[in-house]
Design a protein around this motif. Sequence first.
Motif, PDB file in Angstrom:
ATOM      1  N   ASP A   9      -1.124 -16.417  -7.179  1.00 44.38           N
ATOM      2  CA  ASP A   9      -2.487 -16.212  -7.438  1.00 44.38           C
ATOM      3  C   ASP A   9      -2.529 -15.445  -8.991  1.00 44.38           C
ATOM      4  OD1 ASP A   9      -3.467 -17.345  -5.044  1.00 44.38           O
ATOM      5  OD2 ASP A   9      -3.135 -15.247  -4.172  1.00 44.38           O
ATOM      6  N   ILE A  10      -1.689 -14.587  -9.186  1.00 47.74           N
ATOM      7  CA  ILE A  10      -1.796 -14.032 -10.471  1.00 47.74           C
ATOM      8  C   ILE A  10      -1.180 -14.631 -11.601  1.00 47.74           C
ATOM      9  CG2 ILE A  10      -0.830 -11.953 -11.715  1.00 47.74           C
ATOM     10  CD1 ILE A  10      -3.086 -11.053  -9.317  1.00 47.74           C
ATOM     11  N   ALA A  11      -0.332 -15.416 -11.381  1.00 48.77           N
ATOM     12  CA  ALA A  11       0.456 -16.395 -12.328  1.00 48.77           C
ATOM     13  C   ALA A  11      -0.555 -17.369 -12.589  1.00 48.77           C
ATOM     14  CB  ALA A  11       1.614 -16.924 -11.644  1.00 48.77           C
ATOM     15  N   ALA A  12      -1.346 -17.990 -11.790  1.00 56.12           N
ATOM     16  CA  ALA A  12      -2.097 -18.899 -11.986  1.00 56.12           C
ATOM     17  C   ALA A  12      -3.300 -18.297 -12.829  1.00 56.12           C
ATOM     18  CB  ALA A  12      -2.821 -19.420 -10.851  1.00 56.12           C
ATOM     19  N   GLY A  13      -3.799 -17.049 -12.684  1.00 55.79           N
ATOM     20  CA  GLY A  13      -4.827 -16.501 -13.078  1.00 55.79           C
ATOM     21  C   GLY A  13      -4.310 -16.476 -14.490  1.00 55.79           C
ATOM     22  N   GLY A  51      -9.531 -13.307 -17.112  1.00 57.49           N
ATOM     23  CA  GLY A  51      -9.965 -12.019 -17.594  1.00 57.49           C
ATOM     24  C   GLY A  51      -9.320 -10.765 -16.967  1.00 57.49           C
ATOM     25  N   THR A  52      -9.618 -11.007 -15.693  1.00 61.18           N
ATOM     26  CA  THR A  52      -9.153  -9.956 -14.843  1.00 61.18           C
ATOM     27  C   THR A  52      -8.336 -10.509 -13.448  1.00 61.18           C
ATOM     28  OG1 THR A  52     -10.608  -8.201 -15.331  1.00 61.18           O
ATOM     29  CG2 THR A  52      -9.542  -7.838 -13.122  1.00 61.18           C
ATOM     30  N   ALA A  53      -7.048 -10.646 -13.441  1.00 57.68           N
ATOM     31  CA  ALA A  53      -6.382 -11.055 -12.373  1.00 57.68           C
ATOM     32  C   ALA A  53      -6.156  -9.781 -11.242  1.00 57.68           C
ATOM     33  CB  ALA A  53      -4.970 -11.445 -12.815  1.00 57.68           C
ATOM     34  N   ALA A  54      -6.513  -9.662 -10.123  1.00 54.34           N
ATOM     35  CA  ALA A  54      -6.690  -8.804  -9.092  1.00 54.34           C
ATOM     36  C   ALA A  54      -5.845  -9.195  -7.831  1.00 54.34           C
ATOM     37  CB  ALA A  54      -8.053  -8.260  -8.672  1.00 54.34           C
ATOM     38  N   LEU A  55      -4.995  -8.292  -7.366  1.00 53.45           N
ATOM     39  CA  LEU A  55      -4.320  -8.462  -6.409  1.00 53.45           C
ATOM     40  C   LEU A  55      -4.818  -7.573  -5.234  1.00 53.45           C
ATOM     41  CD1 LEU A  55      -1.847 -10.130  -5.470  1.00 53.45           C
ATOM     42  CD2 LEU A  55      -0.348  -8.244  -6.250  1.00 53.45           C
ATOM     43  N   VAL A  56      -4.918  -8.275  -3.925  1.00 51.27           N
ATOM     44  CA  VAL A  56      -5.249  -7.324  -2.744  1.00 51.27           C
ATOM     45  C   VAL A  56      -4.277  -7.473  -1.737  1.00 51.27           C
ATOM     46  CG1 VAL A  56      -7.923  -7.554  -3.344  1.00 51.27           C
ATOM     47  CG2 VAL A  56      -6.744  -9.314  -2.086  1.00 51.27           C
ATOM     48  N   GLY A  97      -3.767  -9.750   2.614  1.00 53.70           N
ATOM     49  CA  GLY A  97      -2.919 -10.955   3.298  1.00 53.70           C
ATOM     50  C   GLY A  97      -1.560 -10.712   3.414  1.00 53.70           C
ATOM     51  N   HIS A  98      -0.571 -11.340   2.474  1.00 57.35           N
ATOM     52  CA  HIS A  98       0.620 -11.282   2.374  1.00 57.35           C
ATOM     53  C   HIS A  98       1.230  -9.970   2.009  1.00 57.35           C
ATOM     54  CE1 HIS A  98       1.619 -15.563   3.017  1.00 57.35           C
ATOM     55  NE2 HIS A  98       0.519 -15.811   2.412  1.00 57.35           N
ATOM     56  N   SER A  99       2.532  -9.574   2.523  1.00 52.01           N
ATOM     57  CA  SER A  99       2.991  -8.345   1.864  1.00 52.01           C
ATOM     58  C   SER A  99       3.123  -8.532   0.235  1.00 52.01           C
ATOM     59  CB  SER A  99       4.288  -7.944   2.553  1.00 52.01           C
ATOM     60  OG  SER A  99       5.347  -9.120   2.389  1.00 52.01           O
ATOM     61  N   VAL A 100       2.551  -7.485  -0.433  1.00 50.77           N
ATOM     62  CA  VAL A 100       2.713  -7.345  -1.971  1.00 50.77           C
ATOM     63  C   VAL A 100       3.886  -6.851  -2.378  1.00 50.77           C
ATOM     64  CG1 VAL A 100       1.418  -6.645  -3.836  1.00 50.77           C
ATOM     65  CG2 VAL A 100       0.244  -7.557  -1.835  1.00 50.77           C
ATOM     66  N   ARG A 150       2.426  -6.367  -7.982  1.00 51.71           N
ATOM     67  CA  ARG A 150       1.434  -5.221  -8.158  1.00 51.71           C
ATOM     68  C   ARG A 150       1.515  -5.104  -9.728  1.00 51.71           C
ATOM     69  NH1 ARG A 150       0.740  -0.542  -4.210  1.00 51.71           N
ATOM     70  NH2 ARG A 150       1.033  -1.490  -2.329  1.00 51.71           N
ATOM     71  N   GLN A 151       2.894  -5.032 -10.357  1.00 54.86           N
ATOM     72  CA  GLN A 151       2.793  -4.724 -11.794  1.00 54.86           C
ATOM     73  C   GLN A 151       2.184  -5.955 -12.646  1.00 54.86           C
ATOM     74  OE1 GLN A 151       6.961  -3.725 -12.148  1.00 54.86           O
ATOM     75  NE2 GLN A 151       6.677  -1.665 -11.679  1.00 54.86           N
ATOM     76  N   ALA A 152       2.403  -7.124 -12.040  1.00 57.18           N
ATOM     77  CA  ALA A 152       1.793  -8.164 -12.881  1.00 57.18           C
ATOM     78  C   ALA A 152       0.401  -8.283 -12.764  1.00 57.18           C
ATOM     79  CB  ALA A 152       2.461  -9.483 -12.122  1.00 57.18           C
ATOM     80  N   ALA A 153      -0.379  -7.698 -11.855  1.00 59.29           N
ATOM     81  CA  ALA A 153      -1.757  -7.904 -11.808  1.00 59.29           C
ATOM     82  C   ALA A 153      -2.404  -6.908 -12.632  1.00 59.29           C
ATOM     83  CB  ALA A 153      -2.170  -7.585 -10.438  1.00 59.29           C
ATOM     84  N   ASP A 154      -3.800  -7.011 -13.233  1.00 59.75           N
ATOM     85  CA  ASP A 154      -4.362  -6.276 -13.827  1.00 59.75           C
ATOM     86  C   ASP A 154      -5.004  -5.097 -12.988  1.00 59.75           C
ATOM     87  OD1 ASP A 154      -4.086  -7.557 -16.363  1.00 59.75           O
ATOM     88  OD2 ASP A 154      -5.893  -9.122 -15.343  1.00 59.75           O
ATOM     89  N   LEU A 155      -5.090  -5.330 -11.587  1.00 64.32           N
ATOM     90  CA  LEU A 155      -5.603  -4.607 -10.589  1.00 64.32           C
ATOM     91  C   LEU A 155      -5.175  -4.749  -9.431  1.00 64.32           C
ATOM     92  CD1 LEU A 155      -8.139  -2.527 -10.288  1.00 64.32           C
ATOM     93  CD2 LEU A 155      -9.561  -4.327 -10.099  1.00 64.32           C
ATOM     94  N   TYR A 156      -4.806  -3.783  -8.579  1.00 67.67           N
ATOM     95  CA  TYR A 156      -4.189  -3.751  -7.328  1.00 67.67           C
ATOM     96  C   TYR A 156      -5.291  -2.870  -6.468  1.00 67.67           C
ATOM     97  CZ  TYR A 156      -1.917  -3.455  -2.995  1.00 67.67           C
ATOM     98  OH  TYR A 156      -1.612  -3.473  -1.391  1.00 67.67           O
ATOM     99  N   ALA A 157      -5.654  -3.558  -5.331  1.00 67.90           N
ATOM    100  CA  ALA A 157      -6.402  -2.899  -4.185  1.00 67.90           C
ATOM    101  C   ALA A 157      -5.734  -3.126  -2.765  1.00 67.90           C
ATOM    102  CB  ALA A 157      -7.755  -3.203  -4.432  1.00 67.90           C
ATOM    103  N   ASP A 158      -5.757  -2.168  -1.913  1.00 65.30           N
ATOM    104  CA  ASP A 158      -5.368  -2.334  -0.625  1.00 65.30           C
ATOM    105  C   ASP A 158      -6.433  -2.804   0.305  1.00 65.30           C
ATOM    106  OD1 ASP A 158      -2.930  -0.822  -0.527  1.00 65.30           O
ATOM    107  OD2 ASP A 158      -3.799   0.975  -0.773  1.00 65.30           O
ATOM    108  N   SER A 159      -7.742  -3.062  -0.063  1.00 62.98           N
ATOM    109  CA  SER A 159      -8.474  -3.666   0.578  1.00 62.98           C
ATOM    110  C   SER A 159      -9.693  -4.309  -0.319  1.00 62.98           C
ATOM    111  CB  SER A 159      -9.492  -2.536   1.494  1.00 62.98           C
ATOM    112  OG  SER A 159     -10.075  -1.714   0.766  1.00 62.98           O
ATOM    113  N   LEU A 160     -10.629  -5.127   0.289  1.00 63.82           N
ATOM    114  CA  LEU A 160     -11.797  -5.625  -0.529  1.00 63.82           C
ATOM    115  C   LEU A 160     -12.636  -4.641  -0.677  1.00 63.82           C
ATOM    116  CD1 LEU A 160     -12.087  -9.029   1.295  1.00 63.82           C
ATOM    117  CD2 LEU A 160     -10.704  -8.617  -0.820  1.00 63.82           C
ATOM    118  N   ALA A 161     -12.686  -3.638  -0.015  1.00 67.23           N
ATOM    119  CA  ALA A 161     -13.921  -2.582  -0.189  1.00 67.23           C
ATOM    120  C   ALA A 161     -13.388  -1.743  -1.625  1.00 67.23           C
ATOM    121  CB  ALA A 161     -13.972  -1.623   1.021  1.00 67.23           C
ATOM    122  N   GLU A 162     -11.863  -1.406  -1.651  1.00 70.62           N
ATOM    123  CA  GLU A 162     -11.512  -0.824  -2.732  1.00 70.62           C
ATOM    124  C   GLU A 162     -11.713  -1.711  -4.126  1.00 70.62           C
ATOM    125  OE1 GLU A 162      -7.156   0.829  -4.375  1.00 70.62           O
ATOM    126  OE2 GLU A 162      -7.656   0.543  -2.164  1.00 70.62           O
TER     127      GLU A 162
END
Length: 194
Positions: free
Chosen positions: A143-147, A153-158, A161-164, A169-181
């Motif tokens: 998903d990050i690579a496609a973005g 502008g912002t490729a976010a990883l949560v 789902g799958h283990s990250v 994590r480093q490739a993403a602009d933003l990482y969050a453990d949950s959708l609330a975060e």
Amino acid sequence: MQEKPVPNKSLFLDRDGVINKEKHYLYRIEDFEFVDGIFALCRAAVKNGFCLIVVTNQAGIARGYYTEAQFLELTEWMKQEFARRDLPLTDVLYCPHHPQYGGEQYCRQCECRKPGPGMLLDAARKYDLDLSASIFAGDKGSDIAAGRAAGIGTAALVGTGHSVSAPDRQAADLYADSLAELKENLFPATIADN
């Protein structure tokens, strides 16, 4: 009745692992469970001027685990669930292809299968979107690579789902453990209920 114009930026959402809980080749409505926080995240995005577009690889079609018609039936139900919450999905784009499975109809290398940027670029053309002002929330490195390939502008990883992996994590602009975060990080001033 005239339709409201689509905003020129989108919150792109992967489906499995972001909108719904990750299950092996999900295609039945009775097995579909929304990930906690998805509606609050989407409501915050809409309040901040984003449209909502789903971009999802669906290799289960090529692999013969379910039909395209079954996928579309589930998609229609999912769209209705969003609409019931006054969160209409602008579009649901999907890739049914796989490079090794699916016979003549589905077996191919394509640009729509993430990490290819095809679905994001198609949405940008179709809805006149500014991808540099858009966000893509996914749960995998593809998903990050496609973005990245599409110029999101912002490729976010949560981590919903799958283990990250650490490199993802480093490739993403933003990482969050949950959708609330993720919602809090992207739209901190927005109060939205689930």
